[in-house]
Design a protein around this motif. Structure first.
Motif, short mmCIF file in Angstrom:
data_model
loop_
_atom_site.label_atom_id
_atom_site.label_comp_id
_atom_site.label_asym_id
_atom_site.label_seq_id
_atom_site.Cartn_x
_atom_site.Cartn_y
_atom_site.Cartn_z
N GLU A 1 0.65 -1.34 0.11
CA GLU A 1 0.44 -0.02 0.24
C GLU A 1 0.97 1.16 -0.02
O GLU A 1 2.37 1.82 0.50
CB GLU A 1 -1.26 -0.42 1.68
CG GLU A 1 -1.83 1.11 1.40
CD GLU A 1 -2.76 1.16 2.70
OE1 GLU A 1 -3.87 2.01 1.99
OE2 GLU A 1 -2.64 0.08 3.31
N ILE A 2 0.65 2.64 -0.90
CA ILE A 2 0.99 3.06 -1.38
C ILE A 2 0.34 4.59 -0.39
O ILE A 2 -0.98 4.66 -1.01
CB ILE A 2 1.71 3.76 -1.74
CG1 ILE A 2 0.75 3.54 -3.49
CG2 ILE A 2 3.33 3.35 -2.54
CD1 ILE A 2 1.21 4.07 -4.72
N PRO A 3 0.67 5.45 0.03
CA PRO A 3 0.05 6.74 0.92
C PRO A 3 -0.96 7.33 -0.69
O PRO A 3 -0.54 7.60 -1.68
CB PRO A 3 0.96 7.60 0.94
CG PRO A 3 2.08 7.28 1.23
CD PRO A 3 2.65 5.83 0.36
N LEU A 4 -2.08 7.57 -0.23
CA LEU A 4 -2.97 8.69 -1.20
C LEU A 4 -2.00 9.39 -1.46
O LEU A 4 -2.64 10.77 -2.26
CB LEU A 4 -4.67 8.66 -0.59
CG LEU A 4 -5.70 9.67 -1.53
CD1 LEU A 4 -5.92 8.91 -2.81
CD2 LEU A 4 -6.26 10.10 -0.39
N ALA A 5 -1.94 10.41 -0.97
CA ALA A 5 -1.01 11.97 -0.44
C ALA A 5 0.61 11.74 -1.61
O ALA A 5 1.59 12.85 -1.61
CB ALA A 5 -1.35 12.38 0.22
N THR B 1 -9.24 16.82 0.49
CA THR B 1 -7.88 16.79 -1.03
C THR B 1 -6.64 15.84 0.02
O THR B 1 -6.61 16.23 0.68
CB THR B 1 -7.84 18.11 -1.69
OG1 THR B 1 -6.37 17.72 -2.67
CG2 THR B 1 -7.01 18.94 -0.32
N ALA B 2 -6.00 15.54 -1.16
CA ALA B 2 -4.98 14.66 -0.82
C ALA B 2 -4.34 15.51 -0.22
O ALA B 2 -3.64 16.43 -1.25
CB ALA B 2 -4.21 13.56 -1.81
N GLY B 3 -2.94 15.23 0.74
CA GLY B 3 -2.11 16.83 0.77
C GLY B 3 -0.88 16.42 -0.48
O GLY B 3 -0.93 15.36 -0.78
N PRO C 1 -10.11 19.52 3.91
CA PRO C 1 -9.36 18.95 4.84
C PRO C 1 -8.31 17.97 3.30
O PRO C 1 -8.59 18.03 2.80
CB PRO C 1 -9.77 18.03 5.76
CG PRO C 1 -10.97 18.45 5.07
CD PRO C 1 -11.55 19.47 4.28
N ALA C 2 -6.60 18.32 3.84
CA ALA C 2 -6.48 17.43 3.61
C ALA C 2 -5.56 16.49 4.46
O ALA C 2 -5.48 16.62 5.69
CB ALA C 2 -4.83 18.69 3.41
N VAL C 3 -4.72 15.09 3.28
CA VAL C 3 -5.54 13.46 4.27
C VAL C 3 -4.25 13.27 3.68
O VAL C 3 -3.59 13.83 2.33
CB VAL C 3 -6.69 13.13 3.74
CG1 VAL C 3 -7.89 13.71 4.93
CG2 VAL C 3 -7.29 12.39 2.58
N SER C 4 -3.71 12.09 4.24
CA SER C 4 -2.57 11.29 4.02
C SER C 4 -3.53 9.64 3.01
O SER C 4 -2.97 9.59 2.28
CB SER C 4 -1.89 11.34 4.68
OG SER C 4 -1.25 12.62 5.35
N LEU D 1 -12.08 9.42 4.27
CA LEU D 1 -13.44 8.61 4.95
C LEU D 1 -13.92 9.70 6.73
O LEU D 1 -14.90 10.09 6.16
CB LEU D 1 -13.55 7.36 4.64
CG LEU D 1 -13.96 7.01 3.17
CD1 LEU D 1 -13.17 5.39 3.03
CD2 LEU D 1 -14.55 7.48 2.53
N THR D 2 -13.10 9.60 7.07
CA THR D 2 -13.06 9.44 8.72
C THR D 2 -13.98 11.34 8.31
O THR D 2 -14.62 11.29 9.28
CB THR D 2 -11.91 9.45 9.39
OG1 THR D 2 -11.62 8.81 9.55
CG2 THR D 2 -11.85 10.52 11.02
N GLN D 3 -12.46 12.24 7.59
CA GLN D 3 -13.07 14.40 7.81
C GLN D 3 -14.78 13.18 7.15
O GLN D 3 -15.41 14.34 7.22
CB GLN D 3 -12.37 14.32 6.88
CG GLN D 3 -11.15 14.22 7.63
CD GLN D 3 -10.72 15.30 8.72
OE1 GLN D 3 -11.60 15.92 8.73
NE2 GLN D 3 -9.88 15.25 9.39
N VAL D 4 -14.73 12.34 6.45
CA VAL D 4 -15.75 13.16 5.58
C VAL D 4 -17.36 12.71 6.67
O VAL D 4 -18.56 13.45 7.52
CB VAL D 4 -16.37 11.84 4.00
CG1 VAL D 4 -18.34 11.31 4.53
CG2 VAL D 4 -15.71 12.37 3.23
#
Length: 298
Positions: A128-132, A196-198, A217-220, A226-229
């Motif tokens: 797995e690689i980070p979304l950001a 958005t992805a950071g 919010p920017a996420v990694s 999904l938690t921010q949602v």
């Protein structure tokens, strides 16, 4: 063509990327003077100046620009033919690490199983690689290739098979005005804060997956998003298969009309291409039906 040296062509292509004789020599493990000799020999064969020289640096002439555009795909095809012949002679061996963002769905898992069956001498891992950070893994060597969300506009990366073109949904909290809707429009989504992805994801890539005029919010990671949602801070665009996989009671997934489909692509670094990477790319491309509208993009 008499006496044409492949080393001259390789040297010119690397110099066209680096535009620096010293760095070109470092990549090819030769001296700066040897780089100059190889380029000069190629210029004599061509019959014209390909590079303007200023101290240790170089700049392509108009002839050089034209030549590199024609040469790069031809040289890549020749190298691939040689590597494929070598792979066929000894079989694809070693190890192959494949990165993925968020979810390795059934289609990707099936492609990995097919690859393992065809090439039992090659150990294959999913990472797995980070979304950001969609491209960092292939640049730093953490993975050999990665399945990432499009778009991809990275000059140092190769974009292989493009597949899994899917309609988009917007994930919103259960008490969001969109949650009870059968569908929403692209214009409505553009006026809604979106996760958005950071960084280090490029700005063009972040904008493609959060096409909103209202900053969110920017996420990694996908789970952070999904938690921010769920907390009601913003919506988040997701393709339908990803939405189905991540169903949860506190989030609604609403179809979005008028936005481009989501798509995945296999990418790898130009300097990290191998017989195993190309073999896996062919596996993805030939499993187009199960992966959804696959096509090979040069």
């Amino acid at each position: 063509m008499a006496g044409l040296e492949l080393r001259e062509l390789e040297c010119f292509l690397v110099l066209a990327e680096e535009l620096h004789f010293g760095r070109t020599g470092e990549r090819l493990y030769v001296s700066q003077s040897r780089v100059s000799q190889l380029v000069s020999a190629l210029e004599r064969r061509v019959g014209g100046r390909l590079v303007h020289r200023t101290s240790r640096r170089g700049a392509l002439t108009p002839l050089g620009e034209r030549f590199v555009q024609r040469l790069r795909p031809a040289y890549g095809g020749l190298r691939e033919a040689v590597e494929d012949a070598r792979a066929a002679a000894r079989g694809v061996e070693g190890a192959l690490r494949i990165g993925f963002q968020g979810t390795a769905d059934a289609g990707l898992a099936a492609a990995v199983r097919a690859f393992r069956s065809a090439h039992p001498g090659c150990a294959t891992d999913l990472v797995e690689i980070p979304l950001a950070d969609p491209f960092g893994g292939v640049r730093d060597g953490a993975v050999d290739a990665a399945v990432v969300l499009l778009p991809v506009r990275e000059p140092d990366l190769v974009l292989g098979p493009v597949f899994s073109r899917r309609p988009q949904t917007v994930a919103v909290a259960r008490d969001h005005p969109f949650a009870s809707r059968a569908a929403v429009s692209a214009a409505e989504v553009a006026e809604t804060p979106l996760v958005t992805a950071g960084p280090p994801a490029p700005a063009y890539w972040r904008g493609a997956h959060a096409p909103s005029a209202v900053p969110g919010p920017a996420v990694s990671t996908l789970q952070e998003g999904l938690t921010q949602v769920a907390a009601g801070r913003a919506g988040m665009l997701l393709c339908r298969p990803t939405a189905s996989y991540h169903r949860r009671e506190d989030v609604a997934f609403v179809p979005v009309e008028g936005v481009p489909e989501s798509a995945l692509g296999l990418v790898w670094h130009r300097d990290g291409e191998s017989a195993a990477v190309r073999a896996f790319a062919r596996t993805l491309a030939t499993r187009g039906v199960s992966l959804g509208d696959a096509q090979v993009v040069a």
